[in-house]
Each structure stands twice: as structure tokens, then as C-alpha cells.
Design an enzyme around this catalytic site. Structure first.
Site, PDB file in Angstrom:
ATOM      1  CG  HIS A 173      -3.927  -1.575  -1.598  1.00 58.30           C
ATOM      2  ND1 HIS A 173      -5.060  -2.290  -1.933  1.00 58.30           N
ATOM      3  CD2 HIS A 173      -4.287  -0.780  -0.560  1.00 58.30           C
ATOM      4  CE1 HIS A 173      -6.059  -1.953  -1.132  1.00 58.30           C
ATOM      5  NE2 HIS A 173      -5.617  -1.025  -0.291  1.00 58.30           N
ATOM      6  CG  MET A 220     -11.495  -2.706   5.197  1.00 56.17           C
ATOM      7  SD  MET A 220      -9.991  -2.253   4.296  1.00 56.17           S
ATOM      8  CE  MET A 220      -9.016  -1.414   5.553  1.00 56.17           C
ATOM      9  CB  SER A 230      -0.878   0.013   1.254  1.00 54.14           C
ATOM     10  OG  SER A 230      -1.335   1.340   1.474  1.00 54.14           O
ATOM     11  CG  ASP A 245      -5.018   2.473   0.767  1.00 49.97           C
ATOM     12  OD1 ASP A 245      -6.023   1.745   0.665  1.00 49.97           O
ATOM     13  OD2 ASP A 245      -3.930   2.094   1.244  1.00 49.97           O
TER      14      ASP A 245
HETATM   15  C1  DX5 Z   1      -6.206   1.610   5.588  1.00 48.39           C
HETATM   16  C2  DX5 Z   1      -5.768   1.307   4.173  1.00 48.39           C
HETATM   17  C3  DX5 Z   1      -4.677   0.326   4.105  1.00 48.39           C
HETATM   18  C4  DX5 Z   1      -3.408   0.766   4.774  1.00 48.39           C
HETATM   19  C5  DX5 Z   1      -2.730  -0.460   5.307  1.00 48.39           C
HETATM   20  O1  DX5 Z   1      -7.377   2.349   5.556  1.00 48.39           O
HETATM   21  O2  DX5 Z   1      -6.866   0.805   3.420  1.00 48.39           O
HETATM   22  O3  DX5 Z   1      -4.437  -0.091   2.768  1.00 48.39           O
HETATM   23  O4  DX5 Z   1      -2.521   1.442   3.942  1.00 48.39           O
HETATM   24  O5  DX5 Z   1      -1.622  -0.058   6.022  1.00 48.39           O
HETATM   25  P1  DX5 Z   1      -0.886  -1.039   7.020  1.00 48.39           P
HETATM   26  O6  DX5 Z   1      -0.411  -2.201   6.237  1.00 48.39           O
HETATM   27  O7  DX5 Z   1       0.208  -0.193   7.569  1.00 48.39           O
HETATM   28  O8  DX5 Z   1      -1.901  -1.451   8.075  1.00 48.39           O
HETATM   29 ZN    ZN Z   2      -6.479  -0.145   1.448  1.00 49.78          ZN
END
Ligand code: DX5
Ligand code: ZN
Length: 227
Positions: free
Chosen positions: A33, A138, A8, A35
Site C-alpha cells: 500500500h 478509511m 503501508s 500512500d
Molecule cells: C493514513 C494512510 C494509511 C496509514 C495507515 O492516511 O492512508 O495507509 O499508513 O497507517 P496505520 O496502519 O499505522 O494506521
Molecule cells: Zn492509505
């Protein structure tokens, strides 16, 4: 099992975004990914279609997995299709008519995905198994990187895997939030095949070593036949 690791870019250095993406792909990432947050559906603000378009113009050709955390979501879908998204995932809470929203993505020639928050029941999935190419569970509340993995997400993953199998769907099952080398195998055993990791990759010095550690863990799952 064809496991995908999906860094991400939320935790990347945005001042060098193109370079960060090239580096993480060279380090063994399968897809990126992306966001998108609007300070309305979630309490944070990130990047939009112009940034995706710039990355495409700069020659980045990998699969772009766009996770939309914006409300309302429909108007932005065309922009992300034009900008070069491959997979576009939406939260049921971000649209009044989920079926129509997924249809917009499909009509645009892209792969639709549905996202379930930690407290959102999987019920809607039964209605849309034929319409989605990706189901995203999630494992944190959406909005920020670096949060802790919510353990009950493993049960949720297994539930989603059962629904997809029953429907004979070959949609990918993705997990997002708090994933690292120490819990990626548990997520795989619960049925995930696509693993988002932001802080666990971008906050380390050597992306290749981190991704290799994750892949080692996934190989163990393959070997013990639990997947
Ligand atoms: C959170 C995002 C994730 C986030 C994950 O709302 O959708 O994609 O970037 O980050 P980590 O891996 O640090 O939990
Ligand atoms: Zn995400």
C-alpha cells in the site's frame, strides 16, 4: 476467503525503502500500500510517482496499491500509471468529476478504487459499483500513520459489503487505518478482504511474526464461518 494483507510503507524506513518492501513481502505480505499525500488534501507530504518508478526499476514486482490523497488528482493519474501502479484509489472529495477520474484509471489499464473518509457517506458507491475494482474504507482520518481505529468503520464496512453484494460486484473491500492483530478479525467479519497495516507491521521487530499473527486471526474468521 482470499484475504490480502497490505503493509503501508508510510511507516517503513524510507532510507531503505526497497529493502523494507522486499523484507515485508518475504514476510508474507500480499501487496504493498503506497500512500501519496500532498499537504493540501491532507496535512502531510509523502512520496510521488518517481519513487514508485524507482522501485519498479529496482525489480520490485508486487501489486502496488496506490492510495492518492492529493487534490486535484486527475493530472497525477497518468504519472502513476506510467510509474507502474496496479490499483489507483481516489477520494471523491479530491476530484470535481469522480466518474471521469475513475475512467482515466481504467483507460490506462489499471484498477480504479474509491475511498471513503470516516464522515463521507457511502451514497456515491451505488453510482460507481460498475466502475471500481476496490472500495477503501478509511478507519482513521487520512494523513498520518499510527492513529487509533475508529469503531464506526465496522458499520461502514458492512454497509459497503451490502452495496457491493447487491450490485453483484467482485470489487475488493479494503480497510485502512489502525488495523492490527487485535482488530483485524472484526474488520473481516464486517466484510473486509484487504487489510492495510502500517505502524502495526513496520514498528515491530519481526514482520513475519506480526503478519502470521494477523493471518491466524483471519483464519479464525474463516473457520467460524462469519465471512
Ligand atoms: C493514513 C494512510 C494509511 C496509514 C495507515 O492516511 O492512508 O495507509 O499508513 O497507517 P496505520 O496502519 O499505522 O494506521
Ligand atoms: Zn492509505
Amino acid at each position: 476467503m482470499n484475504h490480502w494483507i497490505a503493509p503501508s510503507i508510510l511507516s517503513a524506513d524510507f532510507s531503505r525503502l526497497g529493502e523494507e518492501i522486499r523484507n515485508v513481502l518475504a514476510a508474507g505480505a500480499d501487496i504493498i500500500h503506497f500512500d501519496v499525500m500532498d499537504n493540501h488534501y491532507v496535512p502531510n507530504l509523502t512520496i510521488g510517482p518517481l519513487v514508485l518508478e524507482s522501485l519498479r526499476k529496482a525489480g520490485i514486482e508486487c501489486i502496488m496499491d496506490v492510495h492518492l490523497m492529493v487534490k486535484p488528482v486527475d493530472r497525477l493519474i497518468g504519472d502513476f500509471i506510467d510509474a507502474g501502479a496496479d490499483i489507483i484509489s481516489v477520494h471523491p472529495e479530491s476530484t470535481k468529476h469522480l466518474h471521469r477520474t475513475l475512467g482515466l484509471i481504467r483507460q490506462g489499464g489499471k484498477q480504479p478504487g474509491i475511498v471513503f473518509n470516516p464522515a463521507t457517506p457511502l451514497e456515491a458507491l451505488r453510482e460507481v459499483t460498475g466502475l471500481v475494482d476496490l472500495v477503501l474504507i478509511m478507519s482513521v482520518n487520512p494523513g498520518f500513520g499510527g492513529q487509533s481505529f475508529i469503531e464506526s468503520s465496522l458499520r461502514k464496512l458492512a454497509g459497503a459489503r451490502a452495496i457491493l453484494d447487491e450490485a453483484e460486484s467482485d470489487a475488493r473491500l479494503e480497510i485502512d487505518g489502525g488495523i492490527k492483530a487485535t482488530n483485524i478479525a472484526a474488520a473481516a467479519r464486517a466484510g473486509a478482504d484487504t487489510f492495510v497495516a502500517g505502524s502495526a507491521i513496520f514498528n515491530t521487530q519481526d514482520y513475519a511474526t506480526t503478519i502470521a499473527e494477523m493471518r491466524e486471526q483471519l483464519k479464525l474468521v474463516d473457520r467460524d464461518g462469519s465471512v
